[in-house]
Design a protein around this motif. Structure first.
Motif, PDB file in Angstrom:
ATOM      1  N   LEU A   1       0.839  -1.290  -0.068  1.00  0.00           N
ATOM      2  CA  LEU A   1       0.137  -0.150   0.050  1.00  0.00           C
ATOM      3  C   LEU A   1       1.019   1.446  -0.093  1.00  0.00           C
ATOM      4  O   LEU A   1       0.443   2.309  -0.742  1.00  0.00           O
ATOM      5  N   ALA A   2       1.963   1.332   0.774  1.00  0.00           N
ATOM      6  CA  ALA A   2       3.064   2.424   0.804  1.00  0.00           C
ATOM      7  C   ALA A   2       3.576   2.603  -0.431  1.00  0.00           C
ATOM      8  O   ALA A   2       3.579   3.900  -0.871  1.00  0.00           O
ATOM      9  N   LEU A   3       3.828   1.659  -1.258  1.00  0.00           N
ATOM     10  CA  LEU A   3       4.294   1.725  -2.648  1.00  0.00           C
ATOM     11  C   LEU A   3       3.336   2.481  -3.409  1.00  0.00           C
ATOM     12  O   LEU A   3       3.706   3.277  -4.495  1.00  0.00           O
ATOM     13  N   ILE A   4       1.994   1.718  -3.380  1.00  0.00           N
ATOM     14  CA  ILE A   4       1.067   2.583  -4.314  1.00  0.00           C
ATOM     15  C   ILE A   4       0.874   3.908  -3.949  1.00  0.00           C
ATOM     16  O   ILE A   4       0.545   4.925  -5.062  1.00  0.00           O
ATOM     17  N   LEU A   5       0.795   4.261  -2.612  1.00  0.00           N
ATOM     18  CA  LEU A   5       0.772   5.597  -2.158  1.00  0.00           C
ATOM     19  C   LEU A   5       1.939   6.513  -2.860  1.00  0.00           C
ATOM     20  O   LEU A   5       1.646   7.599  -3.214  1.00  0.00           O
ATOM     21  N   LEU A   6       3.045   5.973  -2.593  1.00  0.00           N
ATOM     22  CA  LEU A   6       3.946   6.948  -3.148  1.00  0.00           C
ATOM     23  C   LEU A   6       3.896   7.064  -4.886  1.00  0.00           C
ATOM     24  O   LEU A   6       4.219   7.932  -5.220  1.00  0.00           O
ATOM     25  N   TRP A   7       3.569   5.978  -5.435  1.00  0.00           N
ATOM     26  CA  TRP A   7       3.253   6.243  -6.837  1.00  0.00           C
ATOM     27  C   TRP A   7       2.143   7.207  -7.113  1.00  0.00           C
ATOM     28  O   TRP A   7       2.205   7.958  -8.016  1.00  0.00           O
ATOM     29  N   ARG A   8       1.288   7.235  -6.250  1.00  0.00           N
ATOM     30  CA  ARG A   8       0.137   8.154  -6.490  1.00  0.00           C
ATOM     31  C   ARG A   8       0.713   9.691  -6.181  1.00  0.00           C
ATOM     32  O   ARG A   8       0.068  10.604  -6.550  1.00  0.00           O
ATOM     33  N   HIS A   9       1.630   9.727  -5.391  1.00  0.00           N
ATOM     34  CA  HIS A   9       2.257  11.186  -5.182  1.00  0.00           C
ATOM     35  C   HIS A   9       3.509  11.440  -6.047  1.00  0.00           C
ATOM     36  O   HIS A   9       4.281  12.432  -5.724  1.00  0.00           O
ATOM     37  N   ARG A  10       3.338  10.693  -7.259  1.00  0.00           N
ATOM     38  CA  ARG A  10       4.654  10.999  -7.997  1.00  0.00           C
ATOM     39  C   ARG A  10       4.821  12.412  -8.897  1.00  0.00           C
ATOM     40  O   ARG A  10       5.840  12.922  -8.928  1.00  0.00           O
ATOM     41  N   ALA A  11       3.513  13.003  -8.886  1.00  0.00           N
ATOM     42  CA  ALA A  11       3.708  14.383  -9.440  1.00  0.00           C
ATOM     43  C   ALA A  11       3.972  15.341  -8.358  1.00  0.00           C
ATOM     44  O   ALA A  11       4.794  16.275  -8.530  1.00  0.00           O
ATOM     45  N   ASN A  12       3.717  15.150  -6.842  1.00  0.00           N
ATOM     46  CA  ASN A  12       4.155  15.822  -5.867  1.00  0.00           C
ATOM     47  C   ASN A  12       5.719  15.767  -5.799  1.00  0.00           C
ATOM     48  O   ASN A  12       6.216  16.620  -5.261  1.00  0.00           O
ATOM     49  N   ILE A  13       6.264  14.448  -6.156  1.00  0.00           N
ATOM     50  CA  ILE A  13       7.577  14.280  -5.711  1.00  0.00           C
ATOM     51  C   ILE A  13       8.124  14.994  -6.630  1.00  0.00           C
ATOM     52  O   ILE A  13       9.316  15.806  -6.451  1.00  0.00           O
ATOM     53  N   ALA A  14       7.693  14.904  -7.919  1.00  0.00           N
ATOM     54  CA  ALA A  14       8.444  16.155  -9.111  1.00  0.00           C
ATOM     55  C   ALA A  14       8.448  17.402  -8.605  1.00  0.00           C
ATOM     56  O   ALA A  14       9.558  18.027  -8.935  1.00  0.00           O
ATOM     57  N   ARG A  15       7.354  18.102  -8.268  1.00  0.00           N
ATOM     58  CA  ARG A  15       7.264  19.137  -7.693  1.00  0.00           C
ATOM     59  C   ARG A  15       8.312  19.537  -6.455  1.00  0.00           C
ATOM     60  O   ARG A  15       8.870  20.789  -6.539  1.00  0.00           O
ATOM     61  N   LEU A  16       8.345  18.777  -5.479  1.00  0.00           N
ATOM     62  CA  LEU A  16       9.069  18.953  -4.450  1.00  0.00           C
ATOM     63  C   LEU A  16      10.542  19.060  -5.097  1.00  0.00           C
ATOM     64  O   LEU A  16      11.235  19.728  -4.390  1.00  0.00           O
ATOM     65  N   ALA A  17      10.808  18.002  -5.888  1.00  0.00           N
ATOM     66  CA  ALA A  17      12.229  18.368  -6.359  1.00  0.00           C
ATOM     67  C   ALA A  17      12.464  19.623  -7.107  1.00  0.00           C
ATOM     68  O   ALA A  17      13.834  19.836  -7.059  1.00  0.00           O
ATOM     69  N   LYS A  18      11.823  20.136  -7.749  1.00  0.00           N
ATOM     70  CA  LYS A  18      11.732  21.406  -8.222  1.00  0.00           C
ATOM     71  C   LYS A  18      11.572  22.565  -7.569  1.00  0.00           C
ATOM     72  O   LYS A  18      11.771  23.574  -7.922  1.00  0.00           O
ATOM     73  N   GLY A  19      11.204  22.385  -6.440  1.00  0.00           N
ATOM     74  CA  GLY A  19      10.802  23.538  -5.331  1.00  0.00           C
ATOM     75  C   GLY A  19       9.418  24.085  -5.735  1.00  0.00           C
ATOM     76  O   GLY A  19       9.481  25.163  -5.547  1.00  0.00           O
ATOM     77  N   GLU A  20       8.692  23.283  -6.411  1.00  0.00           N
ATOM     78  CA  GLU A  20       7.489  24.214  -6.868  1.00  0.00           C
ATOM     79  C   GLU A  20       6.142  23.448  -6.138  1.00  0.00           C
ATOM     80  O   GLU A  20       5.209  23.843  -6.390  1.00  0.00           O
ATOM     81  N   GLU A  21       6.300  22.664  -5.058  1.00  0.00           N
ATOM     82  CA  GLU A  21       5.265  22.009  -4.314  1.00  0.00           C
ATOM     83  C   GLU A  21       4.395  22.931  -3.533  1.00  0.00           C
ATOM     84  O   GLU A  21       5.233  23.449  -2.813  1.00  0.00           O
ATOM     85  N   PRO A  22       3.105  23.447  -3.643  1.00  0.00           N
ATOM     86  CA  PRO A  22       2.854  24.272  -2.863  1.00  0.00           C
ATOM     87  C   PRO A  22       2.563  23.914  -1.427  1.00  0.00           C
ATOM     88  O   PRO A  22       2.485  22.842  -1.160  1.00  0.00           O
ATOM     89  N   LYS A  23       2.579  24.592  -0.448  1.00  0.00           N
ATOM     90  CA  LYS A  23       2.227  24.321   0.990  1.00  0.00           C
ATOM     91  C   LYS A  23       0.721  24.244   1.449  1.00  0.00           C
ATOM     92  O   LYS A  23      -0.203  24.929   0.533  1.00  0.00           O
TER      93      LYS A  23
END
Length: 219
Positions: free
Chosen positions: A191-213
Motif C-alpha cells: 500500500l505504501a508503494l502505491i501511495l508513493l506512486w500516487r504522489h509521483r507528481a508531488n515528488i516531481a514538484r518537490l524536487a523542483k521546489g514547486e510544491e505548494p504548501k
C-alpha cells in the motif's frame, strides 16, 4: 422395500451438495469485490457536490481527497471527507475479518485500491492516505497511532500535505516490523508503494521546489 436413511446421512449429503454448489473461492471473491466498491465511494466529491461547493475535480489539484476539499474553504467538509475515507478503509478490514478467516488485510488493501482507482471515476481517484490510515488502524491499532503521529508531525513540520502523507505511508510497514507484526508488513508495504506512486507528481514538484504548501490554491 424402503431403504433406511439416517438423519446423519441426509445431513452429510446436504453438506456435500452445498460444498459442490458453493465454491470455496466465492465468499472471498465477494468480500474483495465489496471492499473495492466500498473503497471506491468518492466521499469528497459527493460531499462537495451535494453541499454546493462545486465539482472537486475542477478545484485546486483536482484530487478527490480531504486536502483538496480544504481548498474549497469548507473545513467541515474536509474533516468529514477525512473521517469517511478513513472509516471505509477500517470497515473493509472488519468486514473481511468477519466473513473470511484472515481476510482483513486483503479486504483493506482492496478498499485502498478502490479509493485510488475507483471504477466510477475512470480509475482516477485519491492518493489514499486517509484510507490507508483506516486500514492500518483496523489491522493493528498501535501502528495506526504511529501512522497518525507521523502524518501530523510531517504535515505541520513541513507544511506540505504530500510530505505528511508519504511519510505516514512509509511509517506503517516499518512500525509493524518493529512491533513484531511481520505478517502485516508485506501488505502495508504494498500500500505504501502505491501511495508513493500516487504522489509521483508531488515528488516531481518537490524536487523542483514547486510544491505548494498548505493553504495554497494549487498542488
Amino acid at each position: 422395500m424402503a431403504l433406511p436413511i439416517s438423519a446423519g446421512t441426509l445431513l452429510s449429503a446436504r453438506n456435500q451438495f452445498g460444498e459442490i454448489m458453493t465454491p470455496a473461492w466465492l465468499l472471498p471473491a465477494f468480500v474483495l469485490l465489496i471492499s473495492y466498491l466500498l473503497g471506491s465511494v468518492p466521499f469528497g466529491l459527493l460531499l462537495t457536490r451535494f453541499t454546493g461547493a462545486g465539482d472537486l475535480r475542477k478545484i485546486g489539484s483536482g484530487n478527490i481527497g480531504a486536502t483538496n476539499v480544504l481548498r474549497t474553504g469548507r473545513k467541515g467538509l474536509a474533516a468529514a471527507t477525512l473521517l469517511l475515507d478513513l472509516l471505509k478503509g477500517a470497515a473493509a478490514v472488519l468486514i473481511g475479518a468477519a466473513l473470511v478467516d484472515g481476510g482483513g488485510p486483503m479486504a483493506g488493501a482492496m478498499a485502498f485500491i478502490g479509493h485510488c482507482y475507483p471504477v466510477w471515476l475512470r480509475f482516477a481517484g485519491g492518493k489514499g492516505v486517509a484510507t490507508m490510515m483506516g486500514v492500518v488502524s483496523a489491522l493493528y491499532w498501535p501502528a495506526g497511532i504511529v501512522f497518525a503521529l507521523v502524518w501530523l508531525g510531517a504535515l505541520f513540520g513541513t507544511k506540505w500535505s504530500s510530505v505528511g502523507g508519504m511519510a505516514a505511508g512509509i511509517s506503517a510497514p516499518v512500525a509493524l516490523l518493529f512491533m513484531g507484526r511481520i505478517d502485516l508488513a508485506p501488505v502495508t508495504l504494498g500500500l505504501a508503494l502505491i501511495l508513493l506512486w500516487r504522489h509521483r507528481a508531488n515528488i516531481a514538484r518537490l524536487a523542483k521546489g514547486e510544491e505548494p504548501k498548505i493553504g495554497a490554491a494549487k498542488g
